[in-house]
Design a protein around this motif. Sequence first.
Motif, short mmCIF file in Angstrom:
data_model
loop_
_atom_site.label_atom_id
_atom_site.label_comp_id
_atom_site.label_asym_id
_atom_site.label_seq_id
_atom_site.Cartn_x
_atom_site.Cartn_y
_atom_site.Cartn_z
N LEU A 1 0.92 -1.24 -0.14
CA LEU A 1 -0.23 -0.13 -0.20
C LEU A 1 1.05 1.76 0.37
O LEU A 1 0.64 2.24 -0.32
CB LEU A 1 -0.88 0.13 0.99
CG LEU A 1 -2.32 0.27 1.11
CD1 LEU A 1 -3.27 0.26 0.12
CD2 LEU A 1 -2.94 0.98 3.00
N SER B 1 1.95 1.67 -3.28
CA SER B 1 1.51 2.06 -4.46
C SER B 1 1.24 3.55 -4.11
O SER B 1 0.98 4.61 -4.79
CB SER B 1 -0.19 1.39 -4.11
OG SER B 1 0.26 0.58 -3.82
N TYR B 2 1.28 4.06 -2.88
CA TYR B 2 0.71 5.19 -2.65
C TYR B 2 2.15 6.41 -3.09
O TYR B 2 1.66 7.54 -3.54
CB TYR B 2 1.02 5.74 -1.24
CG TYR B 2 0.55 7.17 -0.54
CD1 TYR B 2 -1.33 8.02 -0.36
CD2 TYR B 2 1.47 8.00 0.07
CE1 TYR B 2 -1.02 8.74 -0.86
CE2 TYR B 2 0.79 9.08 0.32
CZ TYR B 2 -0.32 9.50 0.13
OH TYR B 2 -1.12 10.68 0.59
N LEU C 1 -6.96 6.92 -4.18
CA LEU C 1 -6.08 7.71 -3.20
C LEU C 1 -7.11 7.34 -1.99
O LEU C 1 -6.31 7.26 -1.15
CB LEU C 1 -5.93 9.48 -3.32
CG LEU C 1 -4.86 9.74 -4.54
CD1 LEU C 1 -5.38 10.99 -4.54
CD2 LEU C 1 -3.45 9.92 -3.33
N ILE D 1 -6.87 3.86 -1.17
CA ILE D 1 -5.68 3.35 -0.77
C ILE D 1 -5.89 3.89 0.93
O ILE D 1 -5.83 3.01 2.06
CB ILE D 1 -4.54 4.44 -0.98
CG1 ILE D 1 -4.16 4.17 -2.06
CG2 ILE D 1 -3.50 4.79 0.75
CD1 ILE D 1 -3.29 4.74 -2.75
N PHE E 1 -3.55 14.98 -1.77
CA PHE E 1 -2.75 13.62 -0.86
C PHE E 1 -3.40 13.27 0.53
O PHE E 1 -2.85 11.72 0.74
CB PHE E 1 -1.46 13.55 -1.80
CG PHE E 1 -1.22 12.83 -3.29
CD1 PHE E 1 -1.31 13.43 -4.43
CD2 PHE E 1 -0.73 11.58 -3.32
CE1 PHE E 1 -0.74 13.47 -5.46
CE2 PHE E 1 -0.46 11.41 -4.08
CZ PHE E 1 -0.57 11.56 -5.69
N PRO F 1 -7.09 9.73 1.21
CA PRO F 1 -7.13 9.52 2.31
C PRO F 1 -7.49 8.99 3.02
O PRO F 1 -8.23 7.85 4.01
CB PRO F 1 -5.13 8.16 1.70
CG PRO F 1 -5.01 9.22 1.36
CD PRO F 1 -5.72 10.24 0.84
#
Lengths: 207, 204
Positions: A16, A19-20, A47, A50, A107, A111
């Motif tokens: 994770l 990926s972020y 996002l 996530i 960003f 999430p």
Amino acid sequence: MKRTSSPYAVRMGFGLGISYLFLATPMVRDWMEASMSRHMLVQMPLLVVIGIVACRLLPAHWQNSVLARVGGSIPCVVVALFASSYWMLPRALDAALNDPLAEMAKFLSLPLLVGFPLVLAWRRLTLIGRGFVWTNFISMLAVLGWLYIVAPVRVCNSYLVNDQETAGWYMVIASVLLFLWWLGTLLVGGGVGPDKPDRNGTGTKLA
Amino acid sequence: MSPAKRSVVITSLVVLLGTGVFWWGTDGFTALTAETARRVEILRSPRPLPAVTLEDQDGNVFNLRDYRGKLLAVDFIFTRCTTLCRSMGMIFKQIRDLIPPESLGRDFLLISISFDPDHDDPASLKKYGQTYGADGKIWRIARVPDKAELKSLLESFGIVVIPDEFGGYEHNTALHLVGRDGKLRLISDIDKAVPFAEQVVALL
């Protein structure tokens, strides 16, 4: 119930994080943000996802204690509503492209303030609560998409007017598909919606 | 505190904070797009402009600063544009014709600035100007030859230019008014030529 200590959760958490960071690399960001559709309908949802996955990796008792501290499911849902609506403002999209601070806020907030609180709240939400979240989201998507299609002006200075119309159509299509899917789960899942509300806090998931 | 009470208090805080963020992020619920925000901000605090070097349709080189002490209408164009810039030409012509002739050239001037210096040499600028009767004195068609200067000029005006799929550009089109102090003081919609001209006349 200590899922974080399991190798599975550790691996997932690691993946994770990767990926972020991947989404945050300048190359991926430039590509995702080059088109309005990708920016709004791929990058931003990813996002949120996530945040969703991150929250689900936490052990259930942690989730419960965080939920209790923040005052239960209603504040969580309201936070998610505010944060997600904010990033639907055309101005916020432009700002994310031109202002590094706004990009950072995007960003972090998608999430943390949308995906994460939704998962926390989800297990405690009744069918009506979940229905509210879904229908609210679906109708917002449809209305915004429709506005983008018929708007006589370019709403984002950073995107072509064609791009705006395409994004609008994608939003309308996505909202129709989501609605049909949600309706379908009501019919086939014994009438309790996509995820069955339960009391013991295990086995729930946010689709 | 009971869980229910806690929930109510935190929800109220969230609503308050969220509304505050929306208020702040939209200039008090007035500016939902970056374009409106640009216009609201200019009205609130007129913005100084860089002293860039320009070249007009007759090959004359001059500075934006040379217009100090006069009112200046500015629009941004590229001469290959087949859509909005065409109407921009007509709109600028309309504005010029609405201003009292005795003020034209003395107290009020117009300039159409091309953001495409590679394609727009003085010859193409002249051709564009002739289509709308821009004389090169009262109304100049000009380009900014230096790329860095062009960038800083576009940035200070808040103009975003993006290439479209036909080899041209899309950009935020508007009418800009620069005051006698050389600061950008008003941005209007292009369909507001008459109110724009009225504003100018009121300032003459």
